[in-house]
Design a protein around this motif. Sequence first.
Motif, short mmCIF file in Angstrom:
data_model
loop_
_atom_site.label_atom_id
_atom_site.label_comp_id
_atom_site.label_asym_id
_atom_site.label_seq_id
_atom_site.Cartn_x
_atom_site.Cartn_y
_atom_site.Cartn_z
N ARG A 23 -1.90 -5.06 7.19
CA ARG A 23 -1.43 -5.80 6.03
C ARG A 23 0.14 -5.83 6.10
O ARG A 23 0.76 -6.90 5.72
CB ARG A 23 -1.47 -4.83 4.96
N MET A 24 0.70 -5.29 7.34
CA MET A 24 2.12 -5.55 7.76
C MET A 24 2.22 -6.87 8.53
O MET A 24 3.31 -7.42 8.92
CB MET A 24 2.67 -4.53 8.66
N GLN A 25 0.87 -7.44 9.11
CA GLN A 25 1.02 -8.69 9.94
C GLN A 25 1.22 -10.00 8.71
O GLN A 25 0.45 -10.75 8.74
CB GLN A 25 -0.21 -8.97 10.48
N GLY A 26 2.15 -9.84 7.86
CA GLY A 26 2.40 -11.17 6.98
C GLY A 26 2.17 -11.14 5.74
O GLY A 26 2.35 -11.77 4.78
N LEU A 27 1.52 -9.93 5.30
CA LEU A 27 0.92 -9.69 3.98
C LEU A 27 1.76 -8.90 3.16
O LEU A 27 2.21 -9.02 1.90
CB LEU A 27 -0.50 -9.03 3.99
N LEU A 28 2.34 -7.71 3.82
CA LEU A 28 3.51 -6.79 2.84
C LEU A 28 4.41 -6.56 3.75
O LEU A 28 4.47 -6.53 5.13
CB LEU A 28 2.65 -5.56 2.69
N PRO A 29 5.96 -6.25 3.07
CA PRO A 29 7.05 -5.80 3.95
C PRO A 29 6.66 -4.46 4.72
O PRO A 29 5.96 -3.74 4.18
CB PRO A 29 8.10 -6.08 3.04
N TYR A 30 7.30 -4.42 5.81
CA TYR A 30 7.26 -2.97 6.47
C TYR A 30 7.78 -2.01 5.67
O TYR A 30 7.02 -0.74 5.73
CB TYR A 30 8.17 -3.02 7.63
N ARG A 31 8.57 -2.03 4.81
CA ARG A 31 9.25 -0.83 3.88
C ARG A 31 8.16 -0.49 3.10
O ARG A 31 8.26 0.78 2.58
CB ARG A 31 10.67 -1.47 3.35
N GLU A 32 7.26 -1.44 2.64
CA GLU A 32 6.20 -1.02 1.78
C GLU A 32 4.98 -0.17 2.36
O GLU A 32 4.32 0.71 1.95
CB GLU A 32 5.72 -2.25 0.89
N ALA A 33 4.67 -0.82 3.57
CA ALA A 33 3.39 -0.38 4.08
C ALA A 33 3.61 0.69 5.32
O ALA A 33 2.75 1.42 5.36
CB ALA A 33 2.61 -1.78 5.03
N LEU A 34 4.70 0.74 5.99
CA LEU A 34 4.90 1.64 7.12
C LEU A 34 4.76 2.96 6.64
O LEU A 34 4.09 3.89 7.24
CB LEU A 34 6.24 1.15 8.10
N PRO A 35 5.25 3.50 5.38
CA PRO A 35 5.29 4.76 5.07
C PRO A 35 3.80 5.22 4.92
O PRO A 35 3.43 6.31 5.19
CB PRO A 35 5.89 4.66 3.89
N ARG A 36 3.12 4.31 4.37
CA ARG A 36 1.36 4.65 4.20
C ARG A 36 0.78 4.65 5.68
O ARG A 36 -0.23 5.68 5.56
CB ARG A 36 0.87 3.45 3.22
N VAL A 37 1.11 3.91 6.57
CA VAL A 37 0.67 3.84 7.74
C VAL A 37 0.91 5.28 8.37
O VAL A 37 0.16 5.95 8.67
CB VAL A 37 1.22 2.94 8.67
N LYS A 38 2.21 5.69 8.42
CA LYS A 38 2.48 7.01 9.11
C LYS A 38 1.97 8.02 8.27
O LYS A 38 1.68 8.94 9.27
CB LYS A 38 4.05 6.90 9.02
N THR A 39 1.94 8.12 6.88
CA THR A 39 1.07 9.20 6.04
C THR A 39 -0.38 9.39 6.52
O THR A 39 -0.69 10.45 6.96
CB THR A 39 1.21 9.18 4.75
N ALA A 40 -0.87 8.34 6.72
CA ALA A 40 -2.38 8.22 7.09
C ALA A 40 -2.60 8.74 8.62
O ALA A 40 -3.43 9.46 8.78
CB ALA A 40 -3.07 7.12 6.92
N VAL A 41 -1.71 8.27 9.21
CA VAL A 41 -1.89 8.78 10.79
C VAL A 41 -1.37 10.25 10.79
O VAL A 41 -2.66 10.81 11.65
CB VAL A 41 -0.87 8.00 11.70
N ALA A 42 -0.55 10.78 10.25
CA ALA A 42 -0.11 12.14 10.27
C ALA A 42 -1.22 12.84 9.79
O ALA A 42 -1.76 14.02 10.32
CB ALA A 42 1.35 12.46 9.55
N ARG A 43 -2.05 12.53 8.72
CA ARG A 43 -2.99 13.29 8.10
C ARG A 43 -4.28 13.22 9.17
O ARG A 43 -5.18 14.28 9.20
CB ARG A 43 -3.56 12.43 6.80
N ALA A 44 -4.55 12.25 9.82
CA ALA A 44 -5.55 12.10 10.71
C ALA A 44 -5.29 13.09 11.78
O ALA A 44 -6.50 13.72 12.15
CB ALA A 44 -5.69 10.66 11.09
N GLN A 45 -4.19 13.06 12.32
CA GLN A 45 -3.90 14.07 13.49
C GLN A 45 -3.98 15.57 13.06
O GLN A 45 -4.34 16.47 13.87
CB GLN A 45 -2.55 13.73 13.97
N GLU A 46 -3.65 15.67 11.79
CA GLU A 46 -3.79 17.11 11.27
C GLU A 46 -5.07 17.55 11.13
O GLU A 46 -5.38 18.77 11.39
CB GLU A 46 -3.06 17.08 9.71
N LEU A 47 -5.77 16.84 10.81
CA LEU A 47 -7.38 17.08 10.59
C LEU A 47 -8.21 17.12 11.86
O LEU A 47 -8.95 18.22 12.07
CB LEU A 47 -8.09 15.71 9.81
#
Length: 219
Positions: A23-47
Amino acid sequence: MARKVDPHYAPAYAGIAMVWAARMQGLLPYREALPRVKTAVARAQELDSTLVEVQHTLAIVSSWHEWDWETSGEAYQRAIAINSNYPDTRAFYSHFLYVTGHPDEAMQQIERARELDPFNSLFQTMHAMGFHYLRQYENALALLRNTLAANPDDLTALAALRTNYHLLGRFDDALEVWKTSMVAAGDHEAVEALSRGAAEGGYTGALTNMAEMLIERSR
């Protein structure tokens, strides 16, 4: 749905991260999408950080969204060590290697990805992009024509083809592919902008006019 069924399923979080990254590829600004990306990646790594999908996602996010080449390279290598036959990692690792200055290894990776998944049009297009890095434009053109013969509305392949024609100095052909790709995307306003610009200023005028239209639309 997968996360709702099993909140501890690591690949679900990796998938969520990839959706937000897309969605960051032209649909949403980084400031909105990147925190959600990082949260999901961190949770995946944790699991479960031992899954190829998790390391693959970490590699992509680290490279193309955070520009952290070191973390990305290590994640790609871990993903391949976990599952050497996961074609997605091979393909995207090749792109990473071109950008970081390792063209020979990059070509080996994309060739292996295509061996593992020979009918994947994205991998075929990424292979052609690799030829662009190597300035082997005719090889890229032949590959893209084959890809588009099977998938004529493939937007990624069309984007690579118009780049190819531009690099070859075939600007009239590039303009026609621009129009074709905008039709395939359903963006008729862009098609009209290209046509008006071309009438006034040729290829440069077409792209300038479309760029101005896109800037105005973004407001």
